[in-house]
Motif scaffolding. Structure first.
Motif, PDB file in Angstrom:
ATOM      1  N   ASN A  31       0.864  -1.175   0.000  1.00  0.00           N
ATOM      2  CA  ASN A  31       0.000   0.000   0.000  1.00  0.00           C
ATOM      3  C   ASN A  31       0.906   1.232   0.000  1.00  0.00           C
ATOM      4  O   ASN A  31       1.357   1.676   1.050  1.00  0.00           O
ATOM      5  CB  ASN A  31      -0.919  -0.027   1.224  1.00  0.00           C
ATOM      6  CG  ASN A  31      -1.946   1.062   1.199  1.00  0.00           C
ATOM      7  OD1 ASN A  31      -1.713   2.143   0.676  1.00  0.00           O
ATOM      8  ND2 ASN A  31      -3.098   0.793   1.780  1.00  0.00           N
ATOM      9  N   GLU A  32       1.172   1.736  -1.170  1.00  0.00           N
ATOM     10  CA  GLU A  32       2.121   2.836  -1.338  1.00  0.00           C
ATOM     11  C   GLU A  32       1.708   4.084  -0.559  1.00  0.00           C
ATOM     12  O   GLU A  32       2.540   4.737   0.060  1.00  0.00           O
ATOM     13  CB  GLU A  32       2.275   3.168  -2.828  1.00  0.00           C
ATOM     14  CG  GLU A  32       3.420   4.080  -3.134  1.00  0.00           C
ATOM     15  CD  GLU A  32       4.789   3.425  -2.960  1.00  0.00           C
ATOM     16  OE1 GLU A  32       5.750   4.162  -2.739  1.00  0.00           O
ATOM     17  OE2 GLU A  32       4.885   2.190  -3.028  1.00  0.00           O
ATOM     18  N   ASN A  33       0.422   4.418  -0.565  1.00  0.00           N
ATOM     19  CA  ASN A  33      -0.032   5.612   0.134  1.00  0.00           C
ATOM     20  C   ASN A  33       0.128   5.479   1.646  1.00  0.00           C
ATOM     21  O   ASN A  33       0.525   6.427   2.317  1.00  0.00           O
ATOM     22  CB  ASN A  33      -1.482   5.920  -0.212  1.00  0.00           C
ATOM     23  CG  ASN A  33      -1.625   6.425  -1.632  1.00  0.00           C
ATOM     24  OD1 ASN A  33      -0.687   6.972  -2.208  1.00  0.00           O
ATOM     25  ND2 ASN A  33      -2.793   6.232  -2.209  1.00  0.00           N
ATOM     26  N   LEU A  34      -0.141   4.310   2.182  1.00  0.00           N
ATOM     27  CA  LEU A  34       0.059   4.090   3.612  1.00  0.00           C
ATOM     28  C   LEU A  34       1.539   4.160   3.956  1.00  0.00           C
ATOM     29  O   LEU A  34       1.925   4.787   4.942  1.00  0.00           O
ATOM     30  CB  LEU A  34      -0.528   2.742   4.033  1.00  0.00           C
ATOM     31  CG  LEU A  34      -0.443   2.381   5.509  1.00  0.00           C
ATOM     32  CD1 LEU A  34      -1.153   3.415   6.371  1.00  0.00           C
ATOM     33  CD2 LEU A  34      -1.023   0.999   5.743  1.00  0.00           C
ATOM     34  N   ILE A  47       4.733  -2.578   6.762  1.00  0.00           N
ATOM     35  CA  ILE A  47       5.271  -3.639   5.915  1.00  0.00           C
ATOM     36  C   ILE A  47       4.106  -4.459   5.370  1.00  0.00           C
ATOM     37  O   ILE A  47       2.988  -4.387   5.882  1.00  0.00           O
ATOM     38  CB  ILE A  47       6.248  -4.563   6.671  1.00  0.00           C
ATOM     39  CG1 ILE A  47       5.568  -5.265   7.847  1.00  0.00           C
ATOM     40  CG2 ILE A  47       7.469  -3.789   7.150  1.00  0.00           C
ATOM     41  CD1 ILE A  47       6.444  -6.299   8.541  1.00  0.00           C
ATOM     42  N   ASN A  48       4.377  -5.241   4.328  1.00  0.00           N
ATOM     43  CA  ASN A  48       3.341  -6.153   3.848  1.00  0.00           C
ATOM     44  C   ASN A  48       3.644  -7.560   4.360  1.00  0.00           C
ATOM     45  O   ASN A  48       4.679  -7.807   4.968  1.00  0.00           O
ATOM     46  CB  ASN A  48       3.190  -6.089   2.336  1.00  0.00           C
ATOM     47  CG  ASN A  48       4.388  -6.622   1.597  1.00  0.00           C
ATOM     48  OD1 ASN A  48       5.311  -7.165   2.175  1.00  0.00           O
ATOM     49  ND2 ASN A  48       4.378  -6.462   0.295  1.00  0.00           N
ATOM     50  N   VAL A  49       2.753  -8.481   4.131  1.00  0.00           N
ATOM     51  CA  VAL A  49       2.864  -9.836   4.663  1.00  0.00           C
ATOM     52  C   VAL A  49       4.156 -10.503   4.210  1.00  0.00           C
ATOM     53  O   VAL A  49       4.782 -11.239   4.982  1.00  0.00           O
ATOM     54  CB  VAL A  49       1.635 -10.673   4.243  1.00  0.00           C
ATOM     55  CG1 VAL A  49       1.815 -12.142   4.588  1.00  0.00           C
ATOM     56  CG2 VAL A  49       0.394 -10.128   4.890  1.00  0.00           C
ATOM     57  N   ASN A  50       4.594 -10.248   3.002  1.00  0.00           N
ATOM     58  CA  ASN A  50       5.812 -10.882   2.486  1.00  0.00           C
ATOM     59  C   ASN A  50       7.068 -10.430   3.226  1.00  0.00           C
ATOM     60  O   ASN A  50       8.074 -11.116   3.202  1.00  0.00           O
ATOM     61  CB  ASN A  50       5.962 -10.607   0.993  1.00  0.00           C
ATOM     62  CG  ASN A  50       4.837 -11.217   0.198  1.00  0.00           C
ATOM     63  OD1 ASN A  50       4.270 -12.229   0.587  1.00  0.00           O
ATOM     64  ND2 ASN A  50       4.485 -10.591  -0.907  1.00  0.00           N
TER      65      ASN A  50
END
Length: 79
Positions: A31-34, A47-50
């Motif tokens: 999520n680039e905006n977040l 961070i993302n799940v990966n």
């Protein structure tokens, strides 16, 4: 987040009562905006799940999982 706004992210931290804590936000997708909204906040990490790892979890005082993140974590780590 519709646009990268640090003020909106700070308001969200205050609403969650995490303004003074090291907070880790985990998203299901990038999520680039977040990410852009949180990058100037010293105690916040997105961070993302990966990218999820033990150090990131242990280094945070609070972990915030977005609703779709739980299913993504289960799919990623139950494989």
């Amino acid at each position: 987040f519709e646009a990268p706004k640090t003020k909106v992210f700070v308001a969200a931290l205050e609403a969650l009562k995490l303004a003074d804590k090291k907070a880790l936000f985990v998203t299901a997708e990038i999520n680039e905006n977040l990410f852009l909204s949180a990058r100037n906040i010293q105690k916040a990490n997105v961070i993302n799940v990966n990218e999820l790892n033990t150090y990131a979890i242990m280094n945070a005082e609070a972990v915030v999982l977005l609703p779709e993140t739980v299913a993504a974590i289960e799919a990623t780590f139950n494989a």
